[in-house]
Write a protein that holds these residues in place. Structure first.
Motif, PDB file in Angstrom:
ATOM      1  N   GLY A  35       3.347 -14.003  21.117  1.00 11.95           N
ATOM      2  CA  GLY A  35       3.152 -14.618  22.580  1.00 11.95           C
ATOM      3  C   GLY A  35       4.397 -15.002  23.304  1.00 11.95           C
ATOM      4  O   GLY A  35       4.234 -14.934  24.583  1.00 11.95           O
ATOM      5  N   THR A  36       5.307 -15.661  22.573  1.00  9.15           N
ATOM      6  CA  THR A  36       6.386 -15.997  23.103  1.00  9.15           C
ATOM      7  C   THR A  36       7.245 -14.889  23.760  1.00  9.15           C
ATOM      8  O   THR A  36       7.775 -15.046  25.053  1.00  9.15           O
ATOM      9  CB  THR A  36       7.212 -16.873  22.232  1.00  9.15           C
ATOM     10  N   GLY A  37       7.397 -13.847  23.304  1.00  8.40           N
ATOM     11  CA  GLY A  37       8.101 -12.779  23.693  1.00  8.40           C
ATOM     12  C   GLY A  37       7.318 -12.158  24.695  1.00  8.40           C
ATOM     13  O   GLY A  37       7.859 -11.375  25.801  1.00  8.40           O
ATOM     14  N   TRP A  38       5.873 -12.081  24.640  1.00 13.89           N
ATOM     15  CA  TRP A  38       5.040 -11.321  25.860  1.00 13.89           C
ATOM     16  C   TRP A  38       5.469 -12.196  27.046  1.00 13.89           C
ATOM     17  O   TRP A  38       5.581 -11.717  28.402  1.00 13.89           O
ATOM     18  CB  TRP A  38       3.798 -11.457  25.622  1.00 13.89           C
ATOM     19  N   ILE A  39       5.470 -13.640  26.942  1.00 17.00           N
ATOM     20  CA  ILE A  39       5.686 -14.684  28.081  1.00 17.00           C
ATOM     21  C   ILE A  39       6.935 -14.309  28.563  1.00 17.00           C
ATOM     22  O   ILE A  39       7.298 -14.286  29.921  1.00 17.00           O
ATOM     23  CB  ILE A  39       5.601 -15.968  27.596  1.00 17.00           C
ATOM     24  N   LEU A  40       8.083 -14.268  27.738  1.00 15.20           N
ATOM     25  CA  LEU A  40       9.468 -13.940  28.375  1.00 15.20           C
ATOM     26  C   LEU A  40       9.739 -12.606  29.017  1.00 15.20           C
ATOM     27  O   LEU A  40      10.095 -12.381  29.993  1.00 15.20           O
ATOM     28  CB  LEU A  40      10.412 -14.029  27.037  1.00 15.20           C
ATOM     29  N   PHE A  41       8.846 -11.580  28.457  1.00 12.54           N
ATOM     30  CA  PHE A  41       8.856 -10.244  29.023  1.00 12.54           C
ATOM     31  C   PHE A  41       8.232 -10.233  30.454  1.00 12.54           C
ATOM     32  O   PHE A  41       8.827  -9.598  31.352  1.00 12.54           O
ATOM     33  CB  PHE A  41       8.265  -9.301  28.042  1.00 12.54           C
ATOM     34  N   LYS A  42       7.188 -10.832  30.552  1.00 15.40           N
ATOM     35  CA  LYS A  42       6.460 -10.910  31.708  1.00 15.40           C
ATOM     36  C   LYS A  42       7.033 -11.745  32.863  1.00 15.40           C
ATOM     37  O   LYS A  42       7.073 -11.243  33.980  1.00 15.40           O
ATOM     38  CB  LYS A  42       5.026 -11.563  31.486  1.00 15.40           C
TER      39      LYS A  42
END
Length: 398
Positions: A35-42
């Motif tokens: 989830g953290t990775g997806w937030i950073l990527f987005k």
């Protein structure tokens, strides 16, 4: 009913089961990380979209439009960013491969020298290790580049180290090997010799385990690797030509004619990486040798083996089981430390792709992700190879 259940342990709720609880914790952590990775990527992709920077890897097919000072593969004027990535990767692999070989040789020699009975040799090895190991690598790279190589004389005052080998402030010039028709036979003979040497080594090892009789597989294999290509070359009429570097005379320009040049950036980086990593490998080797029981040395000497034979045939093979794991870490450090090449503008992966390509395209997420993935892949490959070798030499329980 009471008699049947009296000896049974009370049921444990599933949330108190250590196995289930561990799985739940790992699943929660995985969700948090993803989830953290997806937030950073987005967030990164949204910011790039606001700045008009397209995401994705389509930029790799676009025209690069910049020169690279050194390329081991073809790099035409209309090359793409993908081709620039490949050039930087090959340059990184070149430095890493040379550095690993040189550092291993120097590290083993210095590690053994530290245990020498000769006081002067042991102290010189100690000074080498303590000096280089406690000096920043970046400082050593800058020393070899600016204080040593850049202070060399110019082209017309080149120093001839060996016949056909020149060095000046432009780099190290060596003869260029030009392949003539029929040279493919040498490559084929070399490949056949390598396969034959490998097969002989396996046969000799199995034979010695079965009968106890040694076989000089190393020297036989070396003779094949050297002799078979040489015979093939002689049979084909020596299908190669050496083009030595020549210093230009008056009115003939200002560049060396012929030969192949190793840039001062490459030489400085290889020397600094090799010497620095060798100081750590030397300590690893020394520790591995000291881990071997002294009774092994005494038994070998009682059989009439010399000190050199004892070290080569008895001590070092047993020490390798202790040396290999930390040696793997040093190899990984050398590959990752090669990224410091950007300090002297050597065109490695970081300088070319994570530097020039990133500045021109602005594709920060994609460029950094690819660069990290490449270094991760190289580390995993080296680790897998060393783990395979470690498994080959470990003691087998009977």
């Amino acid at each position: 009913m009471t008699d049947q259940t009296a000896g049974r342990a009370p049921a444990i709720p599933f949330w108190r089961d250590p196995t289930i609880r561990s799985l739940i914790i790992q699943a929660v952590l995985l969700v948090v990380v993803l989830g953290t990775g997806w937030i950073l990527f987005k967030t990164a992709t949204d910011n790039m979209a606001k700045q008009g920077i397209a995401s994705g890897f389509a930029f790799l097919d676009r025209h690069a439009g910049f020169d690279i000072s050194m390329s081991m593969i073809d790099y035409p004027q209309n090359a793409s960013y993908g081709r620039a990535l490949l050039v930087g990767l090959v340059n990184t692999l070149l430095v890493s491969a040379i550095g690993i070989v040189v550092a291993t040789v120097i590290g083993f020699l210095v590690g053994i020298a530290r245990l020498s009975s000769n006081w002067l040799v042991a102290q010189m090895a100690t000074v080498y290790v303590e000096t280089l190991r406690n000096t920043p690598l970046l400082l050593q790279i800058l020393f070899w580049y600016f204080a040593v190589l850049r202070s060399l004389p110019g082209i017309r005052q080149s120093v001839e180290l060996l016949p056909g080998v020149l060095i000046n402030n432009r780099g190290l010039y060596v003869p260029r090997i030009e392949q003539l028709p029929g040279f493919d036979a040498i490559w084929i003979a070399g490949l056949v010799a390598l396969v034959a040497a490998f097969a002989i080594g396996r046969w000799a090892r199995a034979r010695q385990l079965r009968t106890g009789q040694p076989f000089p597989s190393f020297w036989v294999g070396l003779g094949l690797v050297v002799g078979l290509p040489l015979l093939a070359g002689l049979a084909m009429g020596v299908p190669l030509n050496l083009s030595p570097p020549e210093i230009p005379g008056p009115g003939q320009g200002f560049n060396i004619v012929g030969g192949f040049v190793l840039l001062p950036e490459l030489v400085a980086l290889v020397v600094a990486l090799s010497l620095y990593t060798a100081s750590f490998i030397a300590e690893v080797v020394r520790g591995g040798i000291l881990s071997v029981s002294r009774g092994q040395t005494e038994a070998a000497q009682a059989l009439g083996l010399t000190r050199g034979q004892t070290m080569r045939l008895v001590v070092v093979p047993q020490a390798m089981r202790v040396v290999v794991p930390p040696l793997t870490s040093q190899y990984l450090n050398l590959v990752k430390n090669s990224s410091l090449a950007t300090a002297i503008a050597y065109p490695d992966l970081v300088q070319v792709f994570a530097g020039t390509v990133l500045n021109q395209t602005g594709q920060a997420v994609e460029v950094i992700a690819v660069t990290m993935a490449i270094y991760l892949s190289l580390s995993l490959i080296i680790s897998a190879a060393m783990n395979w070798y470690n498994a080959r030499i470990k003691l087998v329980e009977r």
